[in-house]
Design an enzyme around this catalytic site. Structure first.
Site, PDB file in Angstrom:
ATOM      1  N   HIS A   4       0.843  -1.202   0.000  1.00 44.48           N
ATOM      2  CA  HIS A   4       0.000   0.000   0.000  1.00 44.48           C
ATOM      3  C   HIS A   4       0.875   1.248   0.000  1.00 44.48           C
ATOM      4  O   HIS A   4       0.611   2.185  -0.754  1.00 44.48           O
ATOM      5  CB  HIS A   4      -0.907  -0.019   1.229  1.00 44.48           C
ATOM      6  CG  HIS A   4      -1.793   1.174   1.353  1.00 44.48           C
ATOM      7  ND1 HIS A   4      -2.780   1.458   0.432  1.00 44.48           N
ATOM      8  CD2 HIS A   4      -1.848   2.167   2.281  1.00 44.48           C
ATOM      9  CE1 HIS A   4      -3.415   2.567   0.792  1.00 44.48           C
ATOM     10  NE2 HIS A   4      -2.854   3.020   1.898  1.00 44.48           N
ATOM     11  N   LYS A  39       3.049   3.649  -5.896  1.00 46.56           N
ATOM     12  CA  LYS A  39       2.740   5.062  -5.656  1.00 46.56           C
ATOM     13  C   LYS A  39       3.957   5.961  -5.833  1.00 46.56           C
ATOM     14  O   LYS A  39       3.809   7.171  -5.956  1.00 46.56           O
ATOM     15  CB  LYS A  39       2.116   5.228  -4.270  1.00 46.56           C
ATOM     16  CG  LYS A  39       0.742   4.581  -4.144  1.00 46.56           C
ATOM     17  CD  LYS A  39       0.143   4.792  -2.764  1.00 46.56           C
ATOM     18  CE  LYS A  39      -1.219   4.116  -2.628  1.00 46.56           C
ATOM     19  NZ  LYS A  39      -1.126   2.634  -2.587  1.00 46.56           N
ATOM     20  N   HIS A  90      -0.858   8.736  -5.059  1.00 45.83           N
ATOM     21  CA  HIS A  90      -1.917   8.051  -4.308  1.00 45.83           C
ATOM     22  C   HIS A  90      -3.273   8.433  -4.892  1.00 45.83           C
ATOM     23  O   HIS A  90      -3.723   9.575  -4.759  1.00 45.83           O
ATOM     24  CB  HIS A  90      -1.835   8.431  -2.839  1.00 45.83           C
ATOM     25  CG  HIS A  90      -2.716   7.611  -1.949  1.00 45.83           C
ATOM     26  ND1 HIS A  90      -3.465   6.543  -2.410  1.00 45.83           N
ATOM     27  CD2 HIS A  90      -2.992   7.703  -0.613  1.00 45.83           C
ATOM     28  CE1 HIS A  90      -4.145   6.020  -1.404  1.00 45.83           C
ATOM     29  NE2 HIS A  90      -3.865   6.707  -0.311  1.00 45.83           N
TER      30      HIS A  90
END
Length: 404
Positions: A301, A330, A335
């Site tokens: 993430h 990212k 993001h």
């Protein structure tokens, strides 16, 4: 024991700051090329690095009426869905519409439309009668269903920055349960609006302006200081394996596991020991009939925040050590909030299909002891890959993809 998941991926569509189309995005990642650029949103705001889709001409890619009556976050999703269907060799005019589901995630939906219409109202101008249809989160799957002749389950998912990944997991559950044969699932976001950047700035969540805006998004790097806001969309075509086999579809990967949990800890901060994400990963691996030692690759993430990256990295170190390679898209794409989990799920499928891991851009000084892929892509055997997503409200999602 739960039944073996039967959902496979037969099509991908991505629109991102790396380019319009899955190939364009993938090549940007393989090159390790950051896409952030600085641009002021208002005369009063300091220019901030943002990751915008560079080549999406809505008037050209979306028919006139749809372009006028939808927010940009819907238009990006339309393009991604069209690509995914073409890749899967599916014609909406020929399928059984009652057996096709649409499940799409978003965090902020049509926030740019809402801001513009509030501005109209303040200035004494008439508000558009299309404001609610352009802004409401459920309108994205509704609009896709209308465009594509899909009359099966139609759901909007809002789990903050995990929304796109959660939507994919829910769609797979419906396929495995026999509710539908095909699902278009993913997420979309076009959040680069003054009110959004101002709010995240007040939270000290965004990366600070730099002389080189491309260097601002730094997942897992010792010099990270926040995330770079991006826009984009991704749609995956999911099918029951029997349905895909019957039409001789090319299977890119199997969705072998889906875990979703809540931290129940803090409205914006993740649990300090990553308990919720750890549990989501455990659920996904249990469904896949796998253990942490079976995981070859993790798509993290990793947004570039000090606290969030540290918590996720500590968890990955505990679970996988240096056994699994780790990448964080990212660094290249910024993001994209509710679209991030879907974009990264699509990229994980691409990694499984090509047995190749793209590098993490701007990861010059890794702050953690993981097998990060940096600099250049790495070819490797990927039998099972995980992609993780987390979001405000303590939302966590993990998806496990296998090569067969």
């Amino acid at each position: 024991m739960p039944p073996t998941p039967q959902t496979v991926v037969t099509g991908l569509g991505i629109v991102s700051s790396g380019g319009t189309g899955t190939d364009a995005t993938w090549q940007s990642l393989l090159a390790g090329r950051p896409t952030a650029r600085a641009m002021p949103l208002t005369a009063e705001q300091t220019p901030l690095p943002t990751c915008r889709v560079p080549d999406h001409d809505s008037a050209r890619r979306v028919s006139g009426a749809w372009a006028r009556r939808t927010d940009r976050y819907s238009q990006l999703a339309f393009t991604a869905a069209d690509e995914a269907l073409a890749a899967a060799r599916l014609d909406p005019g020929c399928w059984e519409p009652t057996r096709v589901a649409v499940v799409m995630g978003t965090a902020l939906a049509g926030v740019a439309t809402l801001q513009s219409q509030i501005t109209h109202q303040i200035r004494g101008r008439k508000v558009s009668p299309l404001t609610i249809p352009m802004f409401a989160p459920n309108m994205l799957p509704g609009q896709l269903a209308l465009r594509l002749n899909a009359t099966g389950p139609n759901l909007a998912v809002a789990t903050a920055c995990a929304s796109g990944a959660t939507a994919i997991g829910i769609a797979a559950q419906m396929i495995d349960a026999g509710t539908c044969d095909i699902a278009l699932a993913g997420g979309s976001e076009a959040p680069i609006a003054p009110v959004v950047t101002a709010a995240f700035t007040r939270m000290n969540a965004l990366a600070a302006p730099r002389a080189d805006p491309g260097a601002a998004s730094r997942p897992f790097d010792a010099d990270r200081d926040g995330f770079v806001l991006g826009e984009g969309a991704a749609v995956l075509v999911l099918e029951h394996s029997v349905h895909a086999a019957a039409r001789k579809a090319t299977v890119l990967a199997r969705l072998a596991g889906f875990g979703a949990t809540a931290d129940s800890h803090h409205i914006t901060d993740p649990h300090p020991d990553g308990a919720g994400l750890s549990q989501a990963i455990a659920i996904a691996l249990r469904q896949a009939g796998a253990s942490p030692l079976d995981v070859d690759h993790v798509n993290a993430h990793a947004t570039g925040t000090l606290k969030g990256d540290a918590i996720e990295a500590a968890l990955l170190e505990r679970l996988f050590g240096r056994h699994a390679t780790v990448t964080a898209p990212k660094g290249t794409l910024g993001h994209t909030l509710g679209a991030a989990g879907a974009i990264e799920a699509a990229l994980t499928v691409r990694a499984v299909a090509e047995q190749q891991v793209p590098p993490t851009a701007n990861l010059d000084r890794p702050d953690f002891d993981l097998d990060f892929v940096t600099g250049t892509p790495r070819s490797q055997r990927i039998r099972l890959a995980l992609t993780n997503s987390s979001g405000f409200g303590g939302q966590n999602t993990a998806l496990a993809f296998t090569s067969s």
